[in-house]
Motif scaffolding. Structure first.
Motif, PDB file in Angstrom:
ATOM      1  N   THR A   2       6.369   2.766   1.221  1.00 20.55           N
ATOM      2  CA  THR A   2       4.900   1.926   0.819  1.00 20.55           C
ATOM      3  C   THR A   2       3.880   2.931   0.623  1.00 20.55           C
ATOM      4  N   ILE A   3       3.131   2.523  -0.488  1.00 20.61           N
ATOM      5  CA  ILE A   3       1.847   3.582  -0.796  1.00 20.61           C
ATOM      6  C   ILE A   3       0.766   2.719  -1.009  1.00 20.61           C
ATOM      7  N   ASP A   4      -0.274   3.040  -0.592  1.00 17.59           N
ATOM      8  CA  ASP A   4      -1.626   2.179  -0.919  1.00 17.59           C
ATOM      9  C   ASP A   4      -2.515   3.209  -1.551  1.00 17.59           C
ATOM     10  N   SER A   5      -2.687   2.917  -2.834  1.00 14.59           N
ATOM     11  CA  SER A   5      -3.474   3.452  -3.919  1.00 14.59           C
ATOM     12  C   SER A   5      -4.723   2.643  -4.035  1.00 14.59           C
ATOM     13  N   THR A   6      -5.071   1.831  -3.428  1.00  9.55           N
ATOM     14  CA  THR A   6      -6.527   1.040  -3.318  1.00  9.55           C
ATOM     15  C   THR A   6      -7.634   1.907  -3.440  1.00  9.55           C
ATOM     16  N   CYS A   7      -7.829   2.955  -2.818  1.00  9.34           N
ATOM     17  CA  CYS A   7      -9.052   3.876  -2.997  1.00  9.34           C
ATOM     18  C   CYS A   7      -8.819   5.143  -4.002  1.00  9.34           C
ATOM     19  N   LEU A   8      -7.943   4.977  -5.132  1.00  8.99           N
ATOM     20  CA  LEU A   8      -7.726   5.549  -6.227  1.00  8.99           C
ATOM     21  C   LEU A   8      -8.342   5.177  -7.285  1.00  8.99           C
ATOM     22  N   CYS A   9      -8.527   5.979  -8.286  1.00  8.55           N
ATOM     23  CA  CYS A   9      -9.081   5.507  -9.732  1.00  8.55           C
ATOM     24  C   CYS A   9      -8.060   5.557 -10.568  1.00  8.55           C
ATOM     25  N   ASN A  10      -7.629   4.315 -11.165  1.00  7.01           N
ATOM     26  CA  ASN A  10      -6.573   4.341 -12.229  1.00  7.01           C
ATOM     27  C   ASN A  10      -5.421   5.186 -11.867  1.00  7.01           C
ATOM     28  N   THR A  43      31.882  14.533  -2.369  1.00 10.60           N
ATOM     29  CA  THR A  43      30.455  13.985  -2.170  1.00 10.60           C
ATOM     30  C   THR A  43      29.684  14.523  -3.185  1.00 10.60           C
ATOM     31  N   ASN A  44      28.933  13.638  -3.949  1.00 10.35           N
ATOM     32  CA  ASN A  44      27.976  14.301  -5.048  1.00 10.35           C
ATOM     33  C   ASN A  44      26.552  13.822  -4.700  1.00 10.35           C
ATOM     34  N   SER A  45      25.594  14.584  -5.257  1.00  5.03           N
ATOM     35  CA  SER A  45      24.413  14.300  -4.825  1.00  5.03           C
ATOM     36  C   SER A  45      23.807  13.226  -6.167  1.00  5.03           C
ATOM     37  N   PHE A  46      22.932  12.423  -6.133  1.00  2.00           N
ATOM     38  CA  PHE A  46      22.394  11.675  -7.145  1.00  2.00           C
ATOM     39  C   PHE A  46      20.705  11.418  -6.824  1.00  2.00           C
ATOM     40  N   SER A  47      20.211  11.455  -8.012  1.00  2.00           N
ATOM     41  CA  SER A  47      18.656  11.220  -7.615  1.00  2.00           C
ATOM     42  C   SER A  47      18.086  10.937  -9.119  1.00  2.00           C
ATOM     43  N   PHE A  48      16.825  10.190  -9.043  1.00  2.00           N
ATOM     44  CA  PHE A  48      16.198   9.801 -10.046  1.00  2.00           C
ATOM     45  C   PHE A  48      14.603   9.731  -9.763  1.00  2.00           C
ATOM     46  N   SER A  49      13.777  10.021 -10.894  1.00  5.91           N
ATOM     47  CA  SER A  49      12.388   9.834 -10.604  1.00  5.91           C
ATOM     48  C   SER A  49      11.826   8.677 -11.442  1.00  5.91           C
ATOM     49  N   TYR A  50      10.802   8.166 -11.277  1.00  4.30           N
ATOM     50  CA  TYR A  50      10.165   7.102 -12.015  1.00  4.30           C
ATOM     51  C   TYR A  50       8.834   7.112 -12.094  1.00  4.30           C
ATOM     52  N   CYS A  51       8.019   7.107 -13.216  1.00  7.96           N
ATOM     53  CA  CYS A  51       6.510   7.120 -13.308  1.00  7.96           C
ATOM     54  C   CYS A  51       5.892   6.020 -13.864  1.00  7.96           C
ATOM     55  N   GLU A  52       4.873   5.467 -13.292  1.00  7.22           N
ATOM     56  CA  GLU A  52       4.029   4.562 -14.126  1.00  7.22           C
ATOM     57  C   GLU A  52       2.645   5.023 -13.869  1.00  7.22           C
ATOM     58  N   CYS A  53       1.794   4.633 -15.178  1.00 12.02           N
ATOM     59  CA  CYS A  53       0.262   5.295 -15.460  1.00 12.02           C
ATOM     60  C   CYS A  53      -0.471   4.390 -15.248  1.00 12.02           C
ATOM     61  N   ASN A  54      -1.778   4.692 -14.801  1.00 12.10           N
ATOM     62  CA  ASN A  54      -2.782   3.823 -14.968  1.00 12.10           C
ATOM     63  C   ASN A  54      -2.769   2.344 -14.352  1.00 12.10           C
ATOM     64  N   VAL A  55      -1.978   2.192 -13.124  1.00  8.46           N
ATOM     65  CA  VAL A  55      -1.698   0.985 -12.433  1.00  8.46           C
ATOM     66  C   VAL A  55      -2.571   0.387 -11.851  1.00  8.46           C
ATOM     67  N   CYS A  56      -2.618  -0.944 -11.680  1.00 13.07           N
ATOM     68  CA  CYS A  56      -3.757  -1.377 -10.826  1.00 13.07           C
ATOM     69  C   CYS A  56      -3.619  -0.962  -9.277  1.00 13.07           C
ATOM     70  N   PRO A  57      -4.536  -0.362  -9.165  1.00 14.83           N
ATOM     71  CA  PRO A  57      -4.744   0.137  -7.434  1.00 14.83           C
ATOM     72  C   PRO A  57      -4.525  -0.958  -6.635  1.00 14.83           C
ATOM     73  N   GLY A  58      -3.472  -0.702  -5.606  1.00 15.36           N
ATOM     74  CA  GLY A  58      -3.185  -1.638  -4.434  1.00 15.36           C
ATOM     75  C   GLY A  58      -2.093  -1.051  -3.545  1.00 15.36           C
ATOM     76  N   CYS A  59      -1.869  -1.882  -2.521  1.00 14.91           N
ATOM     77  CA  CYS A  59      -0.826  -1.410  -1.837  1.00 14.91           C
ATOM     78  C   CYS A  59       0.673  -2.173  -1.980  1.00 14.91           C
ATOM     79  N   CYS A  60       1.597  -1.085  -2.506  1.00 16.57           N
ATOM     80  CA  CYS A  60       2.831  -1.836  -3.036  1.00 16.57           C
ATOM     81  C   CYS A  60       3.877  -0.905  -2.132  1.00 16.57           C
ATOM     82  N   VAL A  61       5.015  -1.735  -2.202  1.00 17.05           N
ATOM     83  CA  VAL A  61       6.258  -1.363  -1.611  1.00 17.05           C
ATOM     84  C   VAL A  61       7.359  -1.148  -2.790  1.00 17.05           C
TER      85      VAL A  61
END
Length: 212
Positions: A84-92, A156-174
């Protein structure tokens, strides 16, 4: 300030008022395009100029992965990790999600005549987000695949991924990672029998939000 007004900050963090009736994140401001909108629960009630980033660690789990079979082909989505991350107080804000896991795969194979690996064992992970009281939104899927012709496998193998989204609506998201599909290995050949097992040994997820 009337109910339709918003406070904005310019590049020098000077406050000014805008009386246009628009929604935050529409990016359709007649005079001040891509400015920040008022954020109700921030103190003193607007994006914080000196807060440029937020980092959040989530919770991941280790769990056995059920593998569908011919007699039992049903698979129910399996939650693995969430943050959970709350980006409400960030700008774009732009938000980056990082997911890591250790996946154990075991197989016992009786090799018949001229065995051929038709398809590898595959696990499909899906990243979704839910913001506020909104509905869950699927953001993307990633596949882990492993296939080998051997009498016995325990790896046993490692697995990972990253995901980015830009200029999203500020808010609290899970943000949630779940397994949405699993496919067993397919091996052709006379007398081939395969027993497969798989598990998530450990997993972790984190989120980083950066203001613009």
């Amino acid at each position: 300030m009337n109910s339709k007004s918003r406070y904005f900050y310019d590049d020098n963090h000077d406050k000014y008022d805008d009386s246009y009736d628009h929604k935050c994140c529409d990016h359709d401001y007649p005079k001040y395009e891509y400015k920040c909108c008022n954020q109700a629960h921030c103190k003193p009630g607007h994006p914080i100029p000196n807060q440029s980033s937020i980092f959040a660690c989530g919770q991941g789990s280790g769990i056995a992965i059920p593998i569908p079979t011919v007699t039992n082909p049903t698979f129910t989505p399996l939650p693995i990790a969430s943050v959970t991350i709350d980006s409400t107080c960030l700008c774009n804000p732009s938000i980056k999600i990082d997911f890591d896991a250790l996946i154990n795969y075991q197989a016992l194979i009786t090799l018949g005549a001229a065995p051929v690996l038709g398809g590898p064992f595959t696990v499909t992970f899906q990243l979704s987000k839910t913001c506020g009281d909104g509905s869950k939104i699927a953001l993307g899927t990633w596949d882990f695949a492993f296939g080998i012709l051997a009498l016995a496998v325990n790896i046993t193998n490692s697995f990972s991924f990253s995901y980015c989204e830009c200029n999203v609506c500020p808010g609290c998201c899970v943000y949630t990672v779940e397994i949405v599909r699993v496919a067993s290995s397919t091996i052709t050949g006379v007398g081939v029998l395969t027993t497969e097992n798989a598990a998530i040994r450990s997993s972790s997820i984190s989120a980083t939000a950066i203001s613009h």
